[in-house]
Design a protein around this motif. Sequence first.
Motif, short mmCIF file in Angstrom:
data_model
loop_
_atom_site.label_atom_id
_atom_site.label_comp_id
_atom_site.label_asym_id
_atom_site.label_seq_id
_atom_site.Cartn_x
_atom_site.Cartn_y
_atom_site.Cartn_z
N ASP A 15 -12.81 48.12 17.14
CA ASP A 15 -11.97 47.82 18.31
C ASP A 15 -12.26 48.79 19.46
O ASP A 15 -12.25 48.41 20.64
CB ASP A 15 -10.48 47.82 17.95
CG ASP A 15 -10.01 49.10 17.27
OD1 ASP A 15 -10.85 49.98 17.01
OD2 ASP A 15 -8.80 49.23 17.02
N LYS A 31 -8.49 44.45 19.31
CA LYS A 31 -7.91 44.42 17.96
C LYS A 31 -7.42 43.01 17.63
O LYS A 31 -7.69 42.47 16.54
CB LYS A 31 -6.76 45.42 17.88
CG LYS A 31 -6.10 45.50 16.50
CD LYS A 31 -5.04 46.61 16.51
CE LYS A 31 -4.39 46.78 15.12
NZ LYS A 31 -3.56 45.61 14.77
N GLY A 32 -6.71 42.40 18.57
CA GLY A 32 -6.21 41.05 18.34
C GLY A 32 -7.32 40.03 18.18
O GLY A 32 -7.24 39.14 17.33
N ILE A 34 -10.39 40.62 17.09
CA ILE A 34 -11.05 40.85 15.79
C ILE A 34 -10.24 40.21 14.68
O ILE A 34 -10.78 39.52 13.81
CB ILE A 34 -11.21 42.37 15.53
CG1 ILE A 34 -12.17 42.98 16.56
CG2 ILE A 34 -11.74 42.61 14.12
CD1 ILE A 34 -12.13 44.51 16.59
N GLU A 35 -8.92 40.41 14.71
CA GLU A 35 -8.05 39.85 13.68
C GLU A 35 -8.01 38.32 13.73
O GLU A 35 -7.77 37.66 12.72
CB GLU A 35 -6.65 40.43 13.83
CG GLU A 35 -6.58 41.92 13.51
CD GLU A 35 -5.24 42.54 13.83
OE1 GLU A 35 -4.48 41.93 14.63
OE2 GLU A 35 -4.94 43.64 13.31
N ALA A 36 -8.28 37.77 14.93
CA ALA A 36 -8.30 36.31 15.08
C ALA A 36 -9.67 35.71 14.74
O ALA A 36 -9.85 34.49 14.84
CB ALA A 36 -7.91 35.93 16.51
N GLY A 37 -10.62 36.55 14.36
CA GLY A 37 -11.94 36.07 13.99
C GLY A 37 -12.84 35.76 15.18
O GLY A 37 -13.88 35.11 15.02
N LYS A 47 -12.91 43.96 10.42
CA LYS A 47 -11.58 44.48 10.69
C LYS A 47 -11.65 45.48 11.84
O LYS A 47 -12.70 46.09 12.06
CB LYS A 47 -11.03 45.17 9.44
CG LYS A 47 -10.85 44.24 8.25
CD LYS A 47 -10.33 45.01 7.04
CE LYS A 47 -10.16 44.07 5.84
NZ LYS A 47 -9.69 44.81 4.63
N PRO A 48 -10.55 45.65 12.58
CA PRO A 48 -10.57 46.58 13.73
C PRO A 48 -11.02 47.99 13.35
O PRO A 48 -11.69 48.66 14.13
CB PRO A 48 -9.12 46.57 14.21
CG PRO A 48 -8.59 45.24 13.78
CD PRO A 48 -9.26 44.95 12.46
N LYS A 49 -10.66 48.45 12.14
CA LYS A 49 -10.99 49.82 11.74
C LYS A 49 -12.40 49.98 11.19
O LYS A 49 -12.85 51.10 10.94
CB LYS A 49 -9.98 50.32 10.71
CG LYS A 49 -10.04 49.58 9.38
CD LYS A 49 -9.01 50.14 8.40
CE LYS A 49 -9.08 49.42 7.05
NZ LYS A 49 -8.08 49.97 6.09
#
Length: 307
Positions: A15, A31-32, A34-37, A47-49
């Motif tokens: 992120d 971040k959002g 990445i989590e949404a693909g 994953k963001p991390k």
Amino acid sequence: MQTHEFTVTETARLDKLVAETVTTISRSQAKGAIEAGQITVDGQPAKPKDKPAVGATIHIELPAPQPLDVTPENIPLDIVYEDDDVIVVNKPQGMVVHPAPGHPNHTLVNALLYHSPLSSINGTLRPGIVHRIDKDTSGLLMVAKNDHAHQSLSAQLQAKTNLREYVAIVHGNFKEEEGVIRAPLGRAPKDRKKQAVVADGRPAVTHFRVLERYGNYTLVSCRLETGRTHQIRVHMAYINHPVAGDPLYGPKKTLKGEGQFLHARELGFVHPTTGEQLDFTAPVPPHFMAVVNKLRHEAGLPVDKVI
């Protein structure tokens, strides 16, 4: 659909890498996404991390921005330069750049939309805005009138090829004539409204040079190598020379004014279409100049010199 792609050149959280490389995306937006693909690493979900390896390919596909819903307002603008691609505007102290909670209108964006169509890359609330300056900081901003110009100007910011030079009155008397502050910035741990120098912050570099000395105050030039939120204000406070009048990072006993004595004086960039180098200068506003001349008089310096 907005598509971006870049190759990882240093190891860091995904992120953070996205936010630092694609300047139109904040870290929370990254971040959002990445989590949404919507962001992949070498074609795979992540994953963001996650910390992609150097050489990995980051691919980003974001939904197209929603139609603009900010109301254009007939507010006077101090336009320094304009053509079919860009506008350079001298923002007055006290004007918010774009709508946000608590400031839904009367912003620079409201005024710009009344004047001209703007790029849509930043969505509904920040059309055309490539970079920002704080409400109570005055001076030059470059604004994109179309998406091509926006992408070009954003890329220049990312490559650190722009000229962004500010003048500020700061507390105290410098021992040195010039220097460089390299201190990473991020959210202040104990106050989320403030920025602070933090170990895991985003890289931030400010070059400073003393222009005039007034004993208890100093007039300095600050050139941005990076452009983090509140960067000059935090960096000056970090080296114990907070910007005079700064209600957030400075002392209570300071110069009287309507906020920090900080002005974006010079701005330079390569034109997105012609490739020509353009450089602009905006004189400090009258209230700023009046305080400088008062300090000059008290220090026994000539008061007729232009900053």
